[in-house]
Design a protein around this motif. Structure first.
Motif, mmCIF file in Angstrom:
data_model
loop_
_atom_site.group_PDB
_atom_site.id
_atom_site.type_symbol
_atom_site.label_atom_id
_atom_site.label_comp_id
_atom_site.label_asym_id
_atom_site.label_seq_id
_atom_site.Cartn_x
_atom_site.Cartn_y
_atom_site.Cartn_z
ATOM 1 N N PRO A 199 0.813 -1.432 1.206
ATOM 2 C CA PRO A 199 0.046 -2.179 0.197
ATOM 3 C C PRO A 199 -0.840 -3.271 0.789
ATOM 4 C CG PRO A 199 2.309 -1.857 -0.530
ATOM 5 C CD PRO A 199 2.256 -1.412 0.896
ATOM 6 N N TYR A 200 -0.486 -3.777 1.957
ATOM 7 C CA TYR A 200 -1.284 -4.817 2.600
ATOM 8 C C TYR A 200 -2.342 -4.214 3.529
ATOM 9 C CZ TYR A 200 3.001 -7.216 1.203
ATOM 10 O OH TYR A 200 4.080 -7.679 0.503
ATOM 11 N N VAL A 201 -1.933 -3.246 4.320
ATOM 12 C CA VAL A 201 -2.823 -2.687 5.338
ATOM 13 C C VAL A 201 -3.918 -1.822 4.720
ATOM 14 C CG1 VAL A 201 -2.919 -1.257 7.429
ATOM 15 C CG2 VAL A 201 -0.958 -2.749 7.033
ATOM 16 N N LEU A 202 -3.641 -1.174 3.591
ATOM 17 C CA LEU A 202 -4.630 -0.296 2.972
ATOM 18 C C LEU A 202 -5.864 -1.050 2.477
ATOM 19 C CD1 LEU A 202 -2.393 2.238 0.991
ATOM 20 C CD2 LEU A 202 -3.711 2.635 3.073
ATOM 21 N N LYS A 203 -5.794 -2.349 2.414
ATOM 22 C CA LYS A 203 -6.951 -3.147 2.009
ATOM 23 C C LYS A 203 -7.939 -3.350 3.157
ATOM 24 C CE LYS A 203 -4.068 -5.706 -1.301
ATOM 25 N NZ LYS A 203 -3.523 -7.049 -1.673
ATOM 26 N N LEU A 204 -7.524 -2.980 4.367
ATOM 27 C CA LEU A 204 -8.358 -3.168 5.552
ATOM 28 C C LEU A 204 -9.238 -1.948 5.784
ATOM 29 C CD1 LEU A 204 -5.602 -4.585 7.948
ATOM 30 C CD2 LEU A 204 -7.247 -5.891 6.582
ATOM 31 N N PRO A 205 -10.291 -2.073 6.603
ATOM 32 C CA PRO A 205 -11.097 -0.908 6.981
ATOM 33 C C PRO A 205 -10.238 0.155 7.654
ATOM 34 C CG PRO A 205 -12.211 -2.943 7.586
ATOM 35 C CD PRO A 205 -10.825 -3.333 7.153
ATOM 36 N N PHE A 206 -10.673 1.411 7.542
ATOM 37 C CA PHE A 206 -9.858 2.509 8.045
ATOM 38 C C PHE A 206 -9.577 2.381 9.539
ATOM 39 C CE2 PHE A 206 -9.446 6.721 9.967
ATOM 40 C CZ PHE A 206 -8.329 7.188 9.289
ATOM 41 N N TRP A 207 -10.554 1.942 10.322
ATOM 42 C CA TRP A 207 -10.341 1.866 11.767
ATOM 43 C C TRP A 207 -9.259 0.857 12.103
ATOM 44 C CZ3 TRP A 207 -11.009 -2.599 14.604
ATOM 45 C CH2 TRP A 207 -11.735 -3.636 13.999
ATOM 46 N N GLN A 208 -9.172 -0.222 11.306
ATOM 47 C CA GLN A 208 -8.094 -1.186 11.528
ATOM 48 C C GLN A 208 -6.740 -0.599 11.114
ATOM 49 O OE1 GLN A 208 -8.452 -5.340 10.655
ATOM 50 N NE2 GLN A 208 -10.691 -5.228 10.417
ATOM 51 N N GLN A 209 -6.721 0.149 10.016
ATOM 52 C CA GLN A 209 -5.481 0.794 9.603
ATOM 53 C C GLN A 209 -4.949 1.705 10.709
ATOM 54 O OE1 GLN A 209 -5.760 2.782 5.752
ATOM 55 N NE2 GLN A 209 -7.395 1.391 5.130
ATOM 56 N N ALA A 210 -5.857 2.493 11.302
ATOM 57 C CA ALA A 210 -5.455 3.455 12.327
ATOM 58 C C ALA A 210 -4.909 2.745 13.559
ATOM 59 C CB ALA A 210 -6.645 4.338 12.702
ATOM 60 N N LEU A 211 -5.597 1.692 14.010
ATOM 61 C CA LEU A 211 -5.162 1.004 15.228
ATOM 62 C C LEU A 211 -3.876 0.210 14.994
ATOM 63 C CD1 LEU A 211 -8.556 -0.243 16.715
ATOM 64 C CD2 LEU A 211 -7.106 1.628 17.522
ATOM 65 N N LEU A 212 -3.742 -0.386 13.830
ATOM 66 C CA LEU A 212 -2.519 -1.127 13.529
ATOM 67 C C LEU A 212 -1.328 -0.176 13.404
ATOM 68 C CD1 LEU A 212 -3.810 -3.782 10.963
ATOM 69 C CD2 LEU A 212 -2.974 -4.205 13.282
ATOM 70 N N ALA A 213 -1.558 1.011 12.850
ATOM 71 C CA ALA A 213 -0.484 2.002 12.760
ATOM 72 C C ALA A 213 -0.088 2.482 14.155
ATOM 73 C CB ALA A 213 -0.935 3.185 11.903
ATOM 74 N N PHE A 214 -1.070 2.702 15.018
ATOM 75 C CA PHE A 214 -0.780 3.142 16.379
ATOM 76 C C PHE A 214 0.029 2.098 17.143
ATOM 77 C CE2 PHE A 214 -2.085 2.666 20.854
ATOM 78 C CZ PHE A 214 -1.573 3.837 21.371
ATOM 79 N N GLY A 215 -0.287 0.828 16.952
ATOM 80 C CA GLY A 215 0.362 -0.238 17.711
ATOM 81 C C GLY A 215 1.661 -0.744 17.124
ATOM 82 N N MET A 216 2.076 -0.196 15.975
ATOM 83 C CA MET A 216 3.303 -0.678 15.335
ATOM 84 C C MET A 216 4.529 -0.098 15.999
ATOM 85 S SD MET A 216 4.434 -0.512 11.312
ATOM 86 C CE MET A 216 4.613 1.280 11.334
ATOM 87 N N ALA A 217 5.437 -0.945 16.416
ATOM 88 C CA ALA A 217 6.727 -0.536 16.965
ATOM 89 C C ALA A 217 7.830 -1.202 16.148
ATOM 90 C CB ALA A 217 6.825 -0.942 18.437
ATOM 91 N N ASP A 218 9.075 -0.861 16.447
ATOM 92 C CA ASP A 218 10.186 -1.433 15.677
ATOM 93 C C ASP A 218 10.156 -2.954 15.708
ATOM 94 O OD1 ASP A 218 11.944 1.080 15.091
ATOM 95 O OD2 ASP A 218 11.439 1.216 17.206
ATOM 96 N N GLU A 219 9.937 -3.510 16.896
ATOM 97 C CA GLU A 219 9.971 -4.968 17.057
ATOM 98 C C GLU A 219 8.801 -5.631 16.345
ATOM 99 O OE1 GLU A 219 12.107 -2.930 20.313
ATOM 100 O OE2 GLU A 219 10.059 -2.784 19.503
ATOM 101 N N THR A 220 7.600 -5.071 16.524
ATOM 102 C CA THR A 220 6.423 -5.692 15.911
ATOM 103 C C THR A 220 6.452 -5.536 14.395
ATOM 104 O OG1 THR A 220 5.097 -3.672 16.206
ATOM 105 C CG2 THR A 220 5.065 -5.276 17.990
ATOM 106 N N TYR A 221 7.022 -4.433 13.930
ATOM 107 C CA TYR A 221 7.182 -4.259 12.484
ATOM 108 C C TYR A 221 8.110 -5.324 11.910
ATOM 109 C CZ TYR A 221 9.116 -2.465 8.132
ATOM 110 O OH TYR A 221 9.569 -2.352 6.834
ATOM 111 N N ALA A 222 9.246 -5.540 12.591
ATOM 112 C CA ALA A 222 10.214 -6.529 12.110
ATOM 113 C C ALA A 222 9.600 -7.926 12.064
ATOM 114 C CB ALA A 222 11.450 -6.530 13.006
#
Length: 237
Positions: A99-122
């Protein structure tokens, strides 16, 4: 002047995300080091090892991949399916911050999804709970995780087999301790506590009676379902 203020605020959140994530990276570093060393032993070149960490960036999946490669499995379909199964938990993590990330441009969504790990998500969801969502904060947290994994892998490649297996030094306790540190702040409320207990019970029982590691996925889905239901009741109330 307004642009300068925006840039300053973005940099502040970015640096804060890196700062808050840095302590958890103490538990990640030994495993990046180990991966770099084991990948060479499985037959990967230094370039291939670094390429995997930089382009795949999925610790558990990378360990499974080099295990399969070391056993002679070179099928892309098998490696791809293994990576998918190991990382299914990211679907649940991604859904919770969508719900938060979908408000961003698609390229940011893709890069943030790629860089998300368990620790960074927490770290990110903990920040959302207290201060709301800031894209720059997640960018900083992801950057800390990505750089740590890349640097630790590079160091593992550099030292090769000279140091032996770092996990033999007792460093394997660091990763469970890291996950406990991420979990504890989420146990202050009923949904988080119920989800943790559900996952723990199913994991223990499943490890005794279910084949393979499928109990991990079952425990994850069940915990997410219980926590989501209770969180929904809380919001409706």
């Amino acid at each position: 002047m307004m642009l300068e203020c925006v840039d300053s605020a973005w940099r502040k959140e970015f640096c804060l995300g890196m700062k808050d994530t840095a302590p958890l990276m103490l538990g990640v570093f030994p495993f990046g080091l180990t991966f770099g060393m084991l990948a060479l032993g499985a037959g990967l070149t230094p370039a291939e090892t670094m390429g995997m960490s930089l382009l795949v960036f999925a610790g558990a999946a990378q360990f499974f991949a080099i295990l399969l490669l070391g056993q002679g499995v070179v099928s892309w379909s098998v490696l791809g399916l293994t990576t998918l199964l190991v990382n299914l938990r990211h679907l649940l993590m991604g859904a919770s911050i969508a719900p938060y990330v979908l408000k961003l441009p698609f390229w940011q969504q893709a890069l943030l999804a790629f860089g998300m790990a368990d620790e960074t998500y927490a770290v990110t969801v903990s920040r959302i709970a207290t201060h709301g969502y800031q894209p720059a904060y997640q960018w900083g947290s992801n950057a800390a995780g990505y750089c740590t994994w890349a640097i630790s892998t590079a160091l593992g490649v550099a030292v090769g087999s000279q140091l032996g297996d770092p996990l033999a030094w007792g460093l394997d306790i660091v990763m469970p301790a890291t996950f406990l540190a991420m979990l504890m702040p989420r146990l202050r409320h009923k949904p988080g506590l119920a989800a943790a207990l559900t996952g723990a019970v199913i994991s223990v029982v499943g490890s005794l009676y279910l084949p393979g590691k499928w109990y991990l996925l079952l425990a994850t889905v069940a915990a997410a379902f219980v926590g989501g239901c209770l969180e929904g009741e809380k919001q409706n109330a």
